[in-house]
Design an enzyme around this catalytic site. Structure first.
Site, PDB file in Angstrom:
ATOM      1  N   ASN A 122       7.471  -6.771  -1.462  1.00  0.00           N
ATOM      2  CA  ASN A 122       6.794  -5.787  -0.613  1.00  0.00           C
ATOM      3  C   ASN A 122       5.380  -6.293  -0.414  1.00  0.00           C
ATOM      4  OD1 ASN A 122       6.000  -3.558   0.831  1.00  0.00           O
ATOM      5  ND2 ASN A 122       5.568  -2.311  -0.977  1.00  0.00           N
TER       6      ASN A 122
ATOM      7  N   CYS B 162       8.121  -1.313   2.298  1.00  0.00           N
ATOM      8  CA  CYS B 162       9.351  -1.690   1.596  1.00  0.00           C
ATOM      9  C   CYS B 162       9.430  -0.992   0.243  1.00  0.00           C
ATOM     10  CB  CYS B 162       9.371  -3.197   1.384  1.00  0.00           C
ATOM     11  SG  CYS B 162       9.203  -4.119   2.901  1.00  0.00           S
TER      12      CYS B 162
ATOM     13  N   LYS C 280       0.319  16.618  13.483  1.00  0.00           N
ATOM     14  CA  LYS C 280       1.461  17.231  12.787  1.00  0.00           C
ATOM     15  C   LYS C 280       2.578  17.535  13.779  1.00  0.00           C
ATOM     16  CE  LYS C 280       1.162  16.560   9.111  1.00  0.00           C
ATOM     17  NZ  LYS C 280       0.113  15.662   9.220  1.00  0.00           N
TER      18      LYS C 280
HETATM   19  C1  AGP Z   1       0.139  11.788   8.434  1.00  0.00           C
HETATM   20  O1  AGP Z   1       1.008  12.903   8.602  1.00  0.00           O
HETATM   21  C2  AGP Z   1       0.775  10.482   8.811  1.00  0.00           C
HETATM   22  N1  AGP Z   1       1.999  10.299   8.128  1.00  0.00           N
HETATM   23  C3  AGP Z   1      -0.166   9.303   8.765  1.00  0.00           C
HETATM   24  O2  AGP Z   1      -1.123   9.527   9.778  1.00  0.00           O
HETATM   25  C4  AGP Z   1      -0.934   9.050   7.444  1.00  0.00           C
HETATM   26  O3  AGP Z   1      -1.890  10.077   7.252  1.00  0.00           O
HETATM   27  C5  AGP Z   1      -1.668   7.708   7.577  1.00  0.00           C
HETATM   28  O4  AGP Z   1      -0.710   6.699   7.744  1.00  0.00           O
HETATM   29  C6  AGP Z   1      -2.547   7.375   6.365  1.00  0.00           C
HETATM   30  O5  AGP Z   1      -1.741   7.237   5.226  1.00  0.00           O
HETATM   31  P1  AGP Z   1      -2.474   7.211   3.796  1.00  0.00           P
HETATM   32  O6  AGP Z   1      -3.144   8.544   3.631  1.00  0.00           O
HETATM   33  O7  AGP Z   1      -1.377   6.980   2.800  1.00  0.00           O
HETATM   34  O8  AGP Z   1      -3.480   6.098   3.808  1.00  0.00           O
END
Ligand code: AGP
Length: 608
Positions: free
Chosen positions: A101, A2, A485
């Site tokens: 949030n 949020c 990716k």
């Molecule tokens: C990565 O491209 C994704 N958006 C996702 O896997 C992300 O790396 C994961 O949610 C971890 O997020 P954070 O690094 O903010 O903890």
């Protein structure tokens, strides 16, 4: 995740709130709303769906005179996306309204008690319980009422609260959920993240957990939960608004891919002084580091993939066991962590719920925590023993690129730092590797010049249904990231496989035309990986090979080759991931996908 905004000042608040929410859209949401105090009454306007629906409904906020209000973009946790479940949530008597949030973990029992006392709820959310408690516990003193509610609720929360009886002030609270304060002559603001504040000011207060903020047009006061007033330094954000905008690029993702050389320079340079590692951010004792029994690297998604690289490198140099774990698995596995364990937590947002909870479990077992985080003052950073910030700047695109790459660069430095302390490598070795690490930004600048060529290649693969990425050792770790990716922004099904494991099942899926990317940048294993490439080629696969510029590849074995500069083994992962980021981006572009905000995804997953 949020998004919260709040404003009190000397100008109409609604346009400020809506502008702030528009800069938080990247966090992922399904509904939006604002609440203002107009003629001593609280007015709430909220809609399911995109923020622009609310902006159009409110005529960009022009129909309110109010100079105090709060706003919210909701990423559903308790209760489906709907108008009723959208925030802000008003108390039954209409005196209080709240945006939130996080998760109120004991909301169900609180709600049951309130219903038994005659309270009627209009939503399924945990947040509405906070509004109800404010009404129930209200004694005419706004601060005391907020404090009493905080004594009752459990969980994680960033809250914005206004009360009709106090039209010139509002309160905010931060606990294990991001919240910052913006300070300006036109008024003061709260927000979940910096981009929302930048249009108003670049002067902010970072907040810590369990802090209560009282805000008026002229003053911001910060208190601890016991009511003690706290001092806070003003931080000036160097990012201008454009830094949080696309800067002329089509998407934040390609902008952030292109920003990697600068992000890496900003991250690496402060950590190297006179050819030695300068970890002033870290104060683990030499005693502790020398006697580490094991290292756990805990993270989610791409951050986890950085950990997979870290395992190979740290084990190779430090000769200590390294366990790399997905945070949501680690936290429920009764992990083997002792007070001699180092737990490295990696997170771009510093707010990922599973990673945060895993950190708390490791800490409760006595481990020392080193976190690698991109957001200053984030919940993970706040409770770590030591933090290494990746100075990547705001990363807006849901698919991480520059934050991932800066995390990698810090993992190399951590591996060298720990290994030298343990004594498995000497200062000459460290000095030699530091020189290699300092070359990463320049190498990546070279590789980014391949973007137009990769864009052309990508057009051939826009219609793929499946893709496979194979590699060994750290090439496998990059295959994991390359696969994520591609699938998270192009919606193509994709798998990463340890190249040597393919023949134990998955190779049955390889048929004429199947797209396989072979990552063969680890020179020690090049021949082994090429034999796996040959296996898939023999079964009709279309093969793209990523390898170093001086590796000998027979044209008959592959269909396309992307070459990276010849570099030291230690930093190879940082180079080979870049063509994969570009490939994923350009395939998604050719498929006309919503690249920065892929469906079902949020930039930071602050719920379990
Ligand atoms: C990565 O491209 C994704 N958006 C996702 O896997 C992300 O790396 C994961 O949610 C971890 O997020 P954070 O690094 O903010 O903890």
């Amino acid at each position: 995740m949020c998004g919260i905004v709040g404003f009190v000042g000397r100008k109409p608040c609604a346009p400020v709130l809506l502008e702030g929410l528009s800069r938080l859209e990247y966090r992922g949401y399904d509904s939006a709303g604002i609440a203002v105090i107009e003629n001593n009454n609280i007015v709430v306007k909220k809609t399911k769906g995109e923020l622009k629906t609310l902006i159009n409904l409110l005529d960009k906020g022009s129909n309110f005179k109010s100079e105090i209000g709060i706003g919210h973009t909701r990423w559903a946790t308790h209760g489906k996306p709907s108008n009723e479940n959208a925030h802000p949530h008003k108390s039954m008597n209409g005196k209080f309204v709240v945006v939130h949030n996080g998760i109120i973990e004991n909301y169900a029992s609180l709600k049951e008690n309130l219903i038994n006392e005659g309270y009627v709820f209009s939503s399924e959310t945990d947040t509405e319980v906070v509004a109800a408690l404010l009404e129930k516990l209200y004694n005419g003193n706004f601060f005391e009422t907020v404090s009493k509610v905080l004594d009752v609720i459990e969980g994680s929360y960033a809250l914005g609260i206004i009360c009709a009886d106090f039209p010139d002030e509002f309160y905010a609270v931060r606990k294990a959920s991001p919240l910052i304060v913006g300070l300006s002559d036109e008024g003061n603001m709260i927000a979940s993240d910096i981009p929302a504040i930048l249009p108003l000011t670049n002067k902010i207060y970072y907040l810590n957990d369990n802090e209560i903020i009282k805000m008026t047009a002229d003053e911001v006061e910060i208190f601890d939960v016991n009511g003690n007033k706290l001092q806070r330094e003003v931080t000036e954000i160097k990012w201008d608004v454009s830094a949080a905008e696309k800067g002329g690029y089509k998407h934040f993702m390609i902008k952030e891919i292109m920003e990697q050389p600068k992000a890496l320079k900003d991250t690496i340079e402060p950590r190297i002084k006179d050819g030695k590692i300068n970890f002033e951010d870290i104060d683990f004792s030499d005693e502790f580091l020398k006697n580490i029994d094991c290292i756990h690297i805990v993270a989610c998604g791409s951050a986890y993939h950085v950990g997979v690289v870290g395992k190979y490198i740290i084990e190779d140099l430090a000769r200590k066991p390294v366990y790399v774990e997905i945070a949501s698995e680690f936290r429920y596995s009764n992990p083997l962590v002792t007070d001699k364990s180092l737990v490295i937590v990696i997170s771009q947002s510093g707010e990922t719920a599973d990673t945060l909870e895993a950190l708390k479990i490791a800490k409760s077992k006595g481990a020392k925590i080193l976190s690698i985080v991109n957001v200053v003052g984030s919940s993970i950073a706040n409770i770590s023993d030591n933090v290494l910030y990746t100075w990547a700047g705001p990363e807006i695109s849901v698919a991480t690129t520059k934050a991932y790459s800066t995390q990698l660069s810090l993992i190399y430095l951590v591996a060298l730092y720990i290994s030298e302390k343990i004594g498995t490598i000497d200062s000459d070795f460290v000095a030699e590797k530091i020189k290699e690490i300092e070359k990463i930004p320049g190498y990546i600048e070279e590789i980014l010049k391949l973007a137009p060529e990769i864009e052309q290649m990508a057009k051939r693969y826009a219609y793929l249904e499946h893709a496979y990425f194979i590699g060994r050792n750290f090439d496998y770790a990059i295959a994991l990231e390359a696969s994520l990716k591609l699938k998270e922004i192009s919606y193509i099904h994709s798998e990463a496989y340890a190249a040597g494991e393919l023949k134990h099942g998955t190779i049955s899926l390889i048929e004429e035309g199947t797209f396989v990317v072979g990552l063969a940048c680890n020179k020690d294993l090049f021949k082994k990986t090429m034999s796996n490439v040959e296996e898939v080629k023999a079964r009709g696969a279309e093969v793209m090979l990523i390898t170093s510029e001086n590796m000998d590849v027979s044209e008959s074995m592959v269909d396309t080759v992307i070459r990276i500069p010849d570099c030291d083994k230690l930093i190879t992962p940082s180079l080979e991931v870049v063509p994969m980021q570009l490939l994923g981006y350009y395939i998604a572009l050719a498929r006309n996908c919503n690249i920065d905000k892929p469906k079902n995804l949020a930039k930071s997953v602050t719920v379990e």
